[in-house]
Motif scaffolding. Structure first.
Motif, PDB file in Angstrom:
ATOM      1  N   LYS A   1       0.806  -1.222   0.000  1.00 21.94           N
ATOM      2  CA  LYS A   1       0.000   0.000   0.000  1.00 21.94           C
ATOM      3  C   LYS A   1       0.839   1.272   0.000  1.00 21.94           C
ATOM      4  O   LYS A   1       0.358   2.341  -0.377  1.00 21.94           O
ATOM      5  N   PHE A   2       2.102   1.178   0.403  1.00 23.13           N
ATOM      6  CA  PHE A   2       2.947   2.361   0.500  1.00 23.13           C
ATOM      7  C   PHE A   2       3.708   2.667  -0.792  1.00 23.13           C
ATOM      8  O   PHE A   2       4.331   3.723  -0.903  1.00 23.13           O
ATOM      9  N   PHE A   3       3.662   1.779  -1.772  1.00 25.49           N
ATOM     10  CA  PHE A   3       4.571   1.910  -2.906  1.00 25.49           C
ATOM     11  C   PHE A   3       4.077   2.871  -3.987  1.00 25.49           C
ATOM     12  O   PHE A   3       4.847   3.689  -4.487  1.00 25.49           O
ATOM     13  N   GLU A   4       2.823   2.800  -4.363  1.00 25.70           N
ATOM     14  CA  GLU A   4       2.336   3.761  -5.352  1.00 25.70           C
ATOM     15  C   GLU A   4       2.357   5.185  -4.803  1.00 25.70           C
ATOM     16  O   GLU A   4       2.775   6.113  -5.514  1.00 25.70           O
ATOM     17  N   PRO A   5       1.946   5.409  -3.534  1.00 21.86           N
ATOM     18  CA  PRO A   5       2.119   6.758  -2.978  1.00 21.86           C
ATOM     19  C   PRO A   5       3.581   7.200  -2.961  1.00 21.86           C
ATOM     20  O   PRO A   5       3.874   8.387  -3.156  1.00 21.86           O
ATOM     21  N   ALA A   6       4.507   6.258  -2.720  1.00 28.87           N
ATOM     22  CA  ALA A   6       5.926   6.613  -2.780  1.00 28.87           C
ATOM     23  C   ALA A   6       6.300   7.067  -4.185  1.00 28.87           C
ATOM     24  O   ALA A   6       6.994   8.075  -4.368  1.00 28.87           O
ATOM     25  N   LYS A   7       5.844   6.335  -5.191  1.00 33.86           N
ATOM     26  CA  LYS A   7       6.099   6.719  -6.575  1.00 33.86           C
ATOM     27  C   LYS A   7       5.578   8.127  -6.852  1.00 33.86           C
ATOM     28  O   LYS A   7       6.230   8.928  -7.543  1.00 33.86           O
ATOM     29  N   ASN A   8       4.418   8.449  -6.291  1.00 33.75           N
ATOM     30  CA  ASN A   8       3.799   9.755  -6.534  1.00 33.75           C
ATOM     31  C   ASN A   8       4.523  10.919  -5.864  1.00 33.75           C
ATOM     32  O   ASN A   8       4.216  12.072  -6.152  1.00 33.75           O
ATOM     33  N   THR A   9       5.458  10.623  -4.970  1.00 30.90           N
ATOM     34  CA  THR A   9       6.265  11.697  -4.385  1.00 30.90           C
ATOM     35  C   THR A   9       7.341  12.181  -5.356  1.00 30.90           C
ATOM     36  O   THR A   9       7.932  13.239  -5.143  1.00 30.90           O
TER      37      THR A   9
ATOM     38  N   LYS B   1       9.488  -2.494  -9.090  1.00 31.39           N
ATOM     39  CA  LYS B   1      10.030  -2.593 -10.451  1.00 31.39           C
ATOM     40  C   LYS B   1       8.978  -2.197 -11.471  1.00 31.39           C
ATOM     41  O   LYS B   1       9.260  -1.459 -12.428  1.00 31.39           O
ATOM     42  N   ASP B   2       7.748  -2.667 -11.286  1.00 33.29           N
ATOM     43  CA  ASP B   2       6.658  -2.315 -12.200  1.00 33.29           C
ATOM     44  C   ASP B   2       6.376  -0.817 -12.195  1.00 33.29           C
ATOM     45  O   ASP B   2       5.989  -0.243 -13.215  1.00 33.29           O
ATOM     46  N   LEU B   3       6.570  -0.180 -11.043  1.00 38.61           N
ATOM     47  CA  LEU B   3       6.327   1.252 -10.915  1.00 38.61           C
ATOM     48  C   LEU B   3       7.503   2.106 -11.407  1.00 38.61           C
ATOM     49  O   LEU B   3       7.398   3.328 -11.462  1.00 38.61           O
ATOM     50  N   GLY B   4       8.601   1.448 -11.733  1.00 36.55           N
ATOM     51  CA  GLY B   4       9.768   2.171 -12.200  1.00 36.55           C
ATOM     52  C   GLY B   4      10.615   2.763 -11.098  1.00 36.55           C
ATOM     53  O   GLY B   4      11.385   3.701 -11.335  1.00 36.55           O
ATOM     54  N   LEU B   5      10.493   2.207  -9.907  1.00 35.10           N
ATOM     55  CA  LEU B   5      11.289   2.670  -8.773  1.00 35.10           C
ATOM     56  C   LEU B   5      12.561   1.852  -8.639  1.00 35.10           C
ATOM     57  O   LEU B   5      12.531   0.619  -8.705  1.00 35.10           O
ATOM     58  N   GLY B   6      13.692   2.527  -8.422  1.00 29.96           N
ATOM     59  CA  GLY B   6      14.903   1.822  -8.061  1.00 29.96           C
ATOM     60  C   GLY B   6      14.750   1.217  -6.677  1.00 29.96           C
ATOM     61  O   GLY B   6      13.896   1.632  -5.887  1.00 29.96           O
ATOM     62  N   LEU B   7      15.604   0.236  -6.360  1.00 31.88           N
ATOM     63  CA  LEU B   7      15.384  -0.545  -5.143  1.00 31.88           C
ATOM     64  C   LEU B   7      16.670  -0.708  -4.352  1.00 31.88           C
ATOM     65  O   LEU B   7      17.644  -1.307  -4.822  1.00 31.88           O
ATOM     66  N   ASN B   8      16.657  -0.178  -3.131  1.00 31.15           N
ATOM     67  CA  ASN B   8      17.727  -0.386  -2.164  1.00 31.15           C
ATOM     68  C   ASN B   8      17.195  -1.229  -1.009  1.00 31.15           C
ATOM     69  O   ASN B   8      15.991  -1.454  -0.891  1.00 31.15           O
TER      70      ASN B   8
END
Length: 238
Positions: free
Chosen positions: A137-145, A180-187
């Motif tokens: 639930k936190f990932f799409e809002p993270a993308k939107n930042t 990955k689907d949202l295009g976010l890099g991952l640490n």
């Protein structure tokens, strides 16, 4: 390739316990790079109980790998990023007196706040990563930042790894694929060590970076810093 960023906070803790400049934080950072670290991470806190703000300024002059500064984005942190211009700024929702990071951002409640912070950090030339729990639930809002990356908070994975590694990693694989689907890099970071790191890498082969401090410095007491960094690198080179 997953990069290894060495968090040197514990080196500063040891120095501060006695005063003076032994061990020398800057020299340790330079040696860590020479021994194979692909990045240097610091997390200055308001009380400067380990890394001091002056350390960050001194390190910025000499670090040649990726310099990653973690912290809560108060005004002093933002001023530091503007001055130092590190490769990466990692946003952590720590209260001032937290012993260590113990949760990721609620990117739903804090989306607008984080959006403004990310925008400002981008103006300073920093890549931005947001520390986040393994909850979809936190990932799409993270993308939107507008953030470039998210950093998975891996303490729960490390806690349950000895009991059932497959169950421990399952939620991380799920959110990693979502990122990955949202295009976010991952640490990823927190409580990763020589026992659990390889399995995480095998399960999430597209990790961009892991940040490791406490366990790596503890291992260095037995194996030596150069050997330890190489041991951690080998866990990632699969």
């Amino acid at each position: 390739m997953t990069k290894l960023s060495v968090n040197i906070n514990k080196i500063a803790t040891l120095r501060n316990a006695r005063g003076g400049n032994n061990p020398n934080v800057v020299q340790v950072a330079l040696d860590a790079e020479r021994f194979g670290a692909q990045g240097i991470t610091v997390h200055p806190r308001p009380d400067e109980r380990h890394i001091r703000y002056q350390d960050v300024i001194d390190l910025a002059k000499v670090v040649t790998t990726e310099f990653n500064i973690e912290g809560y984005p108060d005004q002093r942190f933002m001023d530091l990023i503007r001055s130092v211009k590190p490769a990466q700024a990692t946003l952590v929702p720590d209260p001032p007196h937290a012993i260590t990071s113990n949760s990721g951002w609620d990117t739903i409640t804090n989306r607008l706040f984080l959006r403004d912070i990310v925008e400002e950090l981008h103006e300073y030339g920093a890549r931005v990563s947001i520390f986040i729990n393994p909850e979809s639930k936190f990932f799409e809002p993270a993308k939107n930042t507008g953030t470039d990356r998210v950093e998975l908070y891996t303490e729960p994975y490390a806690t349950y790894f000895p009991t059932d590694r497959h169950a421990a990693v399952k939620p991380y694989v799920e959110v990693a694929l979502l990122a990955k689907d949202l295009g976010l890099g991952l640490n990823a970071g927190h409580d990763l060590d020589l026992h659990n790191l390889r399995f995480l890498k095998e399960s999430i082969p597209f990790l961009d970076e892991v940040s490791i401090g406490h366990a790596l410095i503890c291992d260095a007491l037995y194996y030596g810093l150069e050997n330890t960094i190489q041991m951690y690198r080998r866990q990632l080179e699969i």
